[in-house]
Design an enzyme around this catalytic site. Sequence first.
Site, PDB file in Angstrom:
ATOM      1  N   ILE A   1       0.773  -1.184  -0.063  1.00 43.92           N
ATOM      2  CA  ILE A   1      -0.024  -0.039  -0.134  1.00 43.92           C
ATOM      3  C   ILE A   1       0.718   1.096   0.074  1.00 43.92           C
ATOM      4  O   ILE A   1       2.041   1.137   0.394  1.00 43.92           O
ATOM      5  CB  ILE A   1      -0.773  -0.093   1.256  1.00 43.92           C
ATOM      6  CG1 ILE A   1      -1.761   1.353   1.315  1.00 43.92           C
ATOM      7  CG2 ILE A   1      -0.180   0.048   2.601  1.00 43.92           C
ATOM      8  CD1 ILE A   1      -3.104   1.089   2.332  1.00 43.92           C
ATOM      9  N   CYS A   2       0.174   2.465  -0.604  1.00 43.12           N
ATOM     10  CA  CYS A   2       1.037   3.633  -0.476  1.00 43.12           C
ATOM     11  C   CYS A   2       2.120   3.559  -1.533  1.00 43.12           C
ATOM     12  O   CYS A   2       2.221   3.400  -2.743  1.00 43.12           O
ATOM     13  CB  CYS A   2       1.270   4.028   0.882  1.00 43.12           C
ATOM     14  SG  CYS A   2       1.401   5.931   1.139  1.00 43.12           S
ATOM     15  N   ALA A   3       3.190   3.969  -0.776  1.00 41.51           N
ATOM     16  CA  ALA A   3       4.451   3.883  -1.787  1.00 41.51           C
ATOM     17  C   ALA A   3       5.171   2.517  -1.867  1.00 41.51           C
ATOM     18  O   ALA A   3       5.901   2.381  -2.806  1.00 41.51           O
ATOM     19  CB  ALA A   3       5.568   5.068  -0.959  1.00 41.51           C
TER      20      ALA A   3
END
Length: 183
Positions: free
Chosen positions: A102-104
């Site tokens: 998730i995210c970066a």
Amino acid sequence: MAKTVLFLANGFEEIEALTVVDLLRRQGIEITTASITDSVEVTGSHNITVKADTVLDKIDTGSFDMLILPGGQPGTTNLGNCKKLTDAIIKHNDAGKDLAAICAAPTVYGKLGLLQGKRACCYPECEEGLLGADVQTTEVTVDGNFITSRGMGTAIPFGLAIIERFCGKAAADDMAKKIVFNK
């Protein structure tokens, strides 16, 4: 039941990590938190220190059905720089086992060349790290053995997608209802 592991590095995004751990444990999916350092104490990107269940050096990553990476900075960079972890990710992918980030953190998979031809999403402004991927802007993108998501605001849908992977859509919908989350 599925056996999963979520890796923690200093600088991880707390909500992304702990929301997934909470949801999977509520569902009865086994999830272990593993620090990539030699200490079980790991400090997130917002100065919240948590105690992981164990450390990477003490687990057999091949025994897990899914490896999970939370985002955050410098947590994502620290995950990507951990050779023991990246070697485990490559072996996991080669075995066709599930990988989630998730995210970066999906950029860790991208930089390893694992997202070639796959649909994937990540935090806005990190898309260049999804090397070879068909970049999506959905909250959660599922393609083959990969589940990716965009950021802290998508942590619940991300956790629910992991539940759906192992327990089915009805179980994920039931969990969403139990936590008063409108999918």
